[in-house]
Design an enzyme around this catalytic site. Structure first.
Site, short mmCIF file in Angstrom:
data_model
loop_
_atom_site.label_atom_id
_atom_site.label_comp_id
_atom_site.label_asym_id
_atom_site.label_seq_id
_atom_site.Cartn_x
_atom_site.Cartn_y
_atom_site.Cartn_z
N ASP A 206 0.69 -1.06 0.42
CA ASP A 206 0.03 0.08 0.24
C ASP A 206 0.88 1.17 -0.43
O ASP A 206 1.85 1.07 0.79
CB ASP A 206 -0.90 -0.05 1.59
CG ASP A 206 -1.84 1.32 1.19
OD1 ASP A 206 -3.10 1.14 0.63
OD2 ASP A 206 -1.23 1.75 2.27
N GLU A 256 1.41 -0.33 -5.13
CA GLU A 256 -0.15 0.60 -5.24
C GLU A 256 1.45 2.17 -5.61
O GLU A 256 2.05 2.35 -4.18
CB GLU A 256 -0.03 1.07 -3.79
CG GLU A 256 -1.50 1.45 -4.46
CD GLU A 256 -2.61 2.64 -3.38
OE1 GLU A 256 -3.68 3.43 -3.59
OE2 GLU A 256 -1.69 2.57 -2.08
#
Length: 525
Positions: A206, A256
């Site tokens: 993330d 990401e």
């Protein structure tokens, strides 16, 4: 627990279809209104029939749920709302028996304010050096240490009763970790090993470009380069260390990484760093043939120098669902405010979403499917008093938040709550049962049937490169191996290229055998 699995890499991740599971909204196994691991285990036959090769689980760890689980209090425990660690281990094993691998989410930029490290730091014990605590500016320290803004709106700093401020690039309940500290790096390498030893095949990272901060914490507006907290060079040492751990287990990473600079983006995909990263230019591209072709070409070009496969994503838990996004006559959608310039036409959006599914699944690389995309779910309107996403509150109500794409799935048309389980934690819209999986499974023309057929036929495109074919304006046409994909984004029907067999279409051809507008087809050459 056990020994590392042999470091084998059969390249499955280079072309896999990977299904994103937002556990809280997938399926409720115990009837409390919250999706859980029992619900996922019960739906493994559905996922196997869909044909996906891996499941990516958004955070399932112990969390106060101030940001949908991205505020992690304990990386080695499953949140009780979802189940137990033992149940997660069963799910990983049972999925693998069906040929489905598991990818878990790691949130390295920050933890929950309920994490033991942060609670100890607040209590006056050791550990403040693991975060970013600073005195404020101004005569009495009443101003934040710098001008950094939270991704969720407002200052990226919160002041404590003792006068110090702490950094949080997201919500105040998500304090940023100090990645210059060796204990932070060691802890995350240990977390990776913990999950790899339980059979996890990969990790999604993330906010992968935000970890490292300039130690001087300068204002963003002072214009100095590099950026004080985005895409800093020292971050690559972190991912090289992670890659060494993953290679011991034959595991993979997907990052990401939101970066406009394609060369900087590709650096994360060098052979000793992350295996793959999400391709957001394709996701954010409007329904326009020229812009989609440019996005595809640019994506393939930026991955080629480092030998990494592209990833193709139409939707995820953070963006407007595809049917709603494409359901417009113009291209004025604003991703920053999630605002539409014209009303959404769901019939139009559904036709385009069906065509986009065939387009993405025909491209070289891996494809990620967000839960409910295979059902053609639209974005849901959430009553203001039921919105839980902190983006809504932090924006003063100007941002509707992301809950509209997180509504619990409809499984059975004739059951309460469309078969999800108990009274859902987010309300399902009226008519949600019309999208139910059991109803679509019986309809050969449904979105679910289209996805099942496309995933089954996807090997027809082989592993080779993409070659564009001559095509009229507004039409995308390319070949891979012995298969052709044609997508008509023009306003009028077009003739099909020469072929020997029609493999699949997103909608019927017209009476003259031509491909209508907003329709895609797969052909055998």
């Amino acid at each position: 627990m056990g020994q590392p699995t042999p470091a084998t890499d059969d390249g499955w991740w280079r072309s896999a279809v990977i299904y994103q599971v937002y556990v809280r909204s997938f399926a409720d196994g115990d009837g409390d209104g919250t999706g859980d691991l029992a619900g996922v285990r019960a739906r493994l036959p559905y996922l196997a029939e869909l044909g996906v090769e891996a499941l990516w689980f958004t955070p399932w760890y112990r969390s106060p749920m101030k940001d949908g689980g991205y505020d992690v209090a304990d990386y080695r425990a499953i949140d009780p709302a979802f189940g137990t660690l033992a149940e997660a281990e069963k799910l990983i094993a049972e999925a693998r028996e069906r040929g489905i691998r598991t990818i878990v989410d790691i949130v390295p930029n920050h933890v929950s304010d309920q994490h033991p490290w942060f609670r100890t730091a607040l209590a006056g014990g050791p550990g403040r050096e693991l975060f970013h605590f600073r005195p404020g500016r101004g005569e009495h320290g009443e101003l934040p240490p710098n001008d950094w803004q939270s991704e969720f709106g407002g200052p990226a700093w919160t002041r404590l009763p003792d006068g110090d401020w702490y950094l949080h690039l997201f919500a105040p309940e998500q304090p940023d970790l100090n990645w210059a500290h060796p204990a932070v790096r060691q802890e995350h390498e240990d977390i990776l090993r913990f999950w790899f030893e339980r059979g996890v095949a990969g990790v999604r990272v993330d906010s992968a470009a935000l970890l490292a901060k300039d130690p001087e914490l300068p204002d963003v507006t002072d214009g100095r380069a590099p950026h004080p907290y985005v895409d800093r060079d020292e971050l690559h040492d972190v991912y090289r260390a992670w890659r060494a751990v993953a290679d011991e287990y034959g595991a993979v990473f997907v990052g990401e990484v939101w970066l406009p600079d394609t060369e900087r983006f590709a650096r994360y995909l060098r052979p000793d760093e992350l295996h793959t990263a999400f391709n957001f230019s394709f996701l954010t591209c409007p329904w326009d043939a020229d812009r989609l072709r440019t996005s595809i070409d640019d994506t393939l070009a930026e991955h080629a120098p480092v030998g990494a496969p592209a990833t193709w994503v139409l939707c995820n838990h953070d963006v407007i669902r595809t049917v709603t996004r494409y359901g417009r006559a113009d291209t004025g959608f604003d991703f920053a405010t999630k605002a539409f310039g014209t009303p959404t036409d769901l019939a139009l959006g559904t036709r385009r979403a069906r065509a986009a599914a065939l387009l993405s699944l025909a491209l070289p690389g891996a494809v990620y499917v967000y839960q409910g995309e295979e059902l053609g779910l639209p974005e849901a309107d959430i009553p203001l008093d039921r919105i839980e996403d902190p983006m809504h509150a932090r924006s003063g109500g100007t941002d509707p938040g992301r809950d509209g794409c997180r509504v619990p799935l409809p499984w059975a048309a004739g059951e309460p709550h469309a078969g999800f389980g108990g009274d859902p934690w987010l309300p399902q819209p009226d008519g949600w049962a019309a999208y139910a999986a059991d109803r679509q499974a019986e309809d050969p023309g449904s979105m679910l049937s289209l996805y099942r057929a496309a995933i089954r036929l996807r090997p027809e495109f082989g592993d080779g490169p993409l070659t564009w074919l001559p095509a009229p304006d507004g039409v995308l046409a390319f070949t891979r191996a012995d298969a052709l994909c044609v997508v008509n984004l023009a306003d009028t029907p077009v003739d099909l290229p020469a072929h020997t067999e029609l493999l699949l279409h997103s909608g019927p051809l017209d009476t003259a055998g031509r491909l209508p507008s907003d329709t895609a087809v797969w052909l055998r050459a």
